[in-house]
Design a protein around this motif. Structure first.
Motif, PDB file in Angstrom:
ATOM      1  N   TYR A  13       0.831  -1.209   0.000  1.00  0.00           N
ATOM      2  CA  TYR A  13       0.000   0.000   0.000  1.00  0.00           C
ATOM      3  C   TYR A  13       0.864   1.256   0.000  1.00  0.00           C
ATOM      4  O   TYR A  13       0.627   2.182  -0.766  1.00  0.00           O
ATOM      5  CB  TYR A  13      -0.914  -0.025   1.223  1.00  0.00           C
ATOM      6  N   SER A  14       1.884   1.288   0.833  1.00  0.00           N
ATOM      7  CA  SER A  14       2.770   2.450   0.901  1.00  0.00           C
ATOM      8  C   SER A  14       3.560   2.621  -0.391  1.00  0.00           C
ATOM      9  O   SER A  14       3.781   3.739  -0.843  1.00  0.00           O
ATOM     10  CB  SER A  14       3.735   2.316   2.075  1.00  0.00           C
ATOM     11  N   LEU A  15       3.981   1.531  -0.962  1.00  0.00           N
ATOM     12  CA  LEU A  15       4.780   1.585  -2.176  1.00  0.00           C
ATOM     13  C   LEU A  15       4.002   2.179  -3.345  1.00  0.00           C
ATOM     14  O   LEU A  15       4.535   2.969  -4.120  1.00  0.00           O
ATOM     15  CB  LEU A  15       5.271   0.180  -2.528  1.00  0.00           C
ATOM     16  N   PHE A  16       2.725   1.836  -3.463  1.00  0.00           N
ATOM     17  CA  PHE A  16       1.957   2.266  -4.624  1.00  0.00           C
ATOM     18  C   PHE A  16       1.096   3.495  -4.395  1.00  0.00           C
ATOM     19  O   PHE A  16       0.671   4.130  -5.357  1.00  0.00           O
ATOM     20  CB  PHE A  16       1.078   1.118  -5.120  1.00  0.00           C
ATOM     21  N   SER A  17       0.829   3.873  -3.150  1.00  0.00           N
ATOM     22  CA  SER A  17      -0.084   4.994  -2.945  1.00  0.00           C
ATOM     23  C   SER A  17       0.561   6.206  -2.284  1.00  0.00           C
ATOM     24  O   SER A  17       0.016   7.295  -2.375  1.00  0.00           O
ATOM     25  CB  SER A  17      -1.277   4.547  -2.108  1.00  0.00           C
ATOM     26  N   LYS A  18       1.675   6.052  -1.638  1.00  0.00           N
ATOM     27  CA  LYS A  18       2.306   7.176  -0.941  1.00  0.00           C
ATOM     28  C   LYS A  18       3.329   7.847  -1.857  1.00  0.00           C
ATOM     29  O   LYS A  18       4.096   7.185  -2.539  1.00  0.00           O
ATOM     30  CB  LYS A  18       3.007   6.703   0.338  1.00  0.00           C
ATOM     31  N   GLU A  33       9.051  17.723  -4.423  1.00  0.00           N
ATOM     32  CA  GLU A  33       8.436  18.844  -5.133  1.00  0.00           C
ATOM     33  C   GLU A  33       7.059  18.480  -5.681  1.00  0.00           C
ATOM     34  O   GLU A  33       6.262  19.360  -5.974  1.00  0.00           O
ATOM     35  CB  GLU A  33       9.334  19.302  -6.282  1.00  0.00           C
ATOM     36  N   THR A  34       6.768  17.182  -5.850  1.00  0.00           N
ATOM     37  CA  THR A  34       5.495  16.764  -6.431  1.00  0.00           C
ATOM     38  C   THR A  34       4.477  16.338  -5.384  1.00  0.00           C
ATOM     39  O   THR A  34       3.409  15.866  -5.744  1.00  0.00           O
ATOM     40  CB  THR A  34       5.720  15.596  -7.405  1.00  0.00           C
ATOM     41  N   VAL A  35       4.775  16.508  -4.102  1.00  0.00           N
ATOM     42  CA  VAL A  35       3.846  16.118  -3.042  1.00  0.00           C
ATOM     43  C   VAL A  35       2.724  17.144  -2.958  1.00  0.00           C
ATOM     44  O   VAL A  35       2.975  18.344  -2.884  1.00  0.00           O
ATOM     45  CB  VAL A  35       4.577  16.005  -1.686  1.00  0.00           C
ATOM     46  N   ASP A  36       1.491  16.667  -2.990  1.00  0.00           N
ATOM     47  CA  ASP A  36       0.330  17.552  -2.899  1.00  0.00           C
ATOM     48  C   ASP A  36       0.126  17.965  -1.438  1.00  0.00           C
ATOM     49  O   ASP A  36      -0.108  17.105  -0.581  1.00  0.00           O
ATOM     50  CB  ASP A  36      -0.913  16.827  -3.413  1.00  0.00           C
ATOM     51  N   PRO A  40      -3.322  14.470   2.816  1.00  0.00           N
ATOM     52  CA  PRO A  40      -2.577  14.069   4.009  1.00  0.00           C
ATOM     53  C   PRO A  40      -1.641  12.901   3.715  1.00  0.00           C
ATOM     54  O   PRO A  40      -1.986  11.987   2.983  1.00  0.00           O
ATOM     55  CB  PRO A  40      -3.660  13.685   5.014  1.00  0.00           C
ATOM     56  N   GLN A  41      -0.439  12.936   4.283  1.00  0.00           N
ATOM     57  CA  GLN A  41       0.560  11.907   4.037  1.00  0.00           C
ATOM     58  C   GLN A  41       0.642  10.901   5.182  1.00  0.00           C
ATOM     59  O   GLN A  41       1.405   9.961   5.113  1.00  0.00           O
ATOM     60  CB  GLN A  41       1.939  12.557   3.854  1.00  0.00           C
ATOM     61  N   LYS A  42      -0.127  11.094   6.223  1.00  0.00           N
ATOM     62  CA  LYS A  42      -0.092  10.215   7.383  1.00  0.00           C
ATOM     63  C   LYS A  42      -1.323   9.315   7.384  1.00  0.00           C
ATOM     64  O   LYS A  42      -2.318   9.592   6.727  1.00  0.00           O
ATOM     65  CB  LYS A  42      -0.065  11.044   8.662  1.00  0.00           C
TER      66      LYS A  42
END
Length: 64
Positions: A13-18, A33-36, A40-42
């Motif tokens: 899940y972390s590999l493909f969605s985070k 730079e591409t993080v929206d 939320p990242q947590k």
């Protein structure tokens, strides 16, 4: 076996969605730079508000 399956599922899940988990570092040397900022990242986020830091934005504009 349940814990191992859960760990495997969460890893996939972390590999493909985070966006902060990367495999190919040479493809994008600056992945942060591409993080929206609105996503939320947590796993659990309580009342988190994102706002840009003025000094960092000025430095970023000068270095590009």
């Amino acid at each position: 076996s349940f814990a191992a399956a859960g760990a495997l599922f969460f890893s996939a899940y972390s590999l493909f969605s985070k966006s902060d988990v990367i495999i190919n570092k040479s493809g994008n040397p600056e992945p942060w730079e591409t993080v929206d900022p609105n996503k939320p990242q947590k796993l659990l986020t309580i009342h988190q508000k994102w706002k840009p830091i003025e000094e960092l934005e000025n430095v970023r504009k000068l270095t590009k």
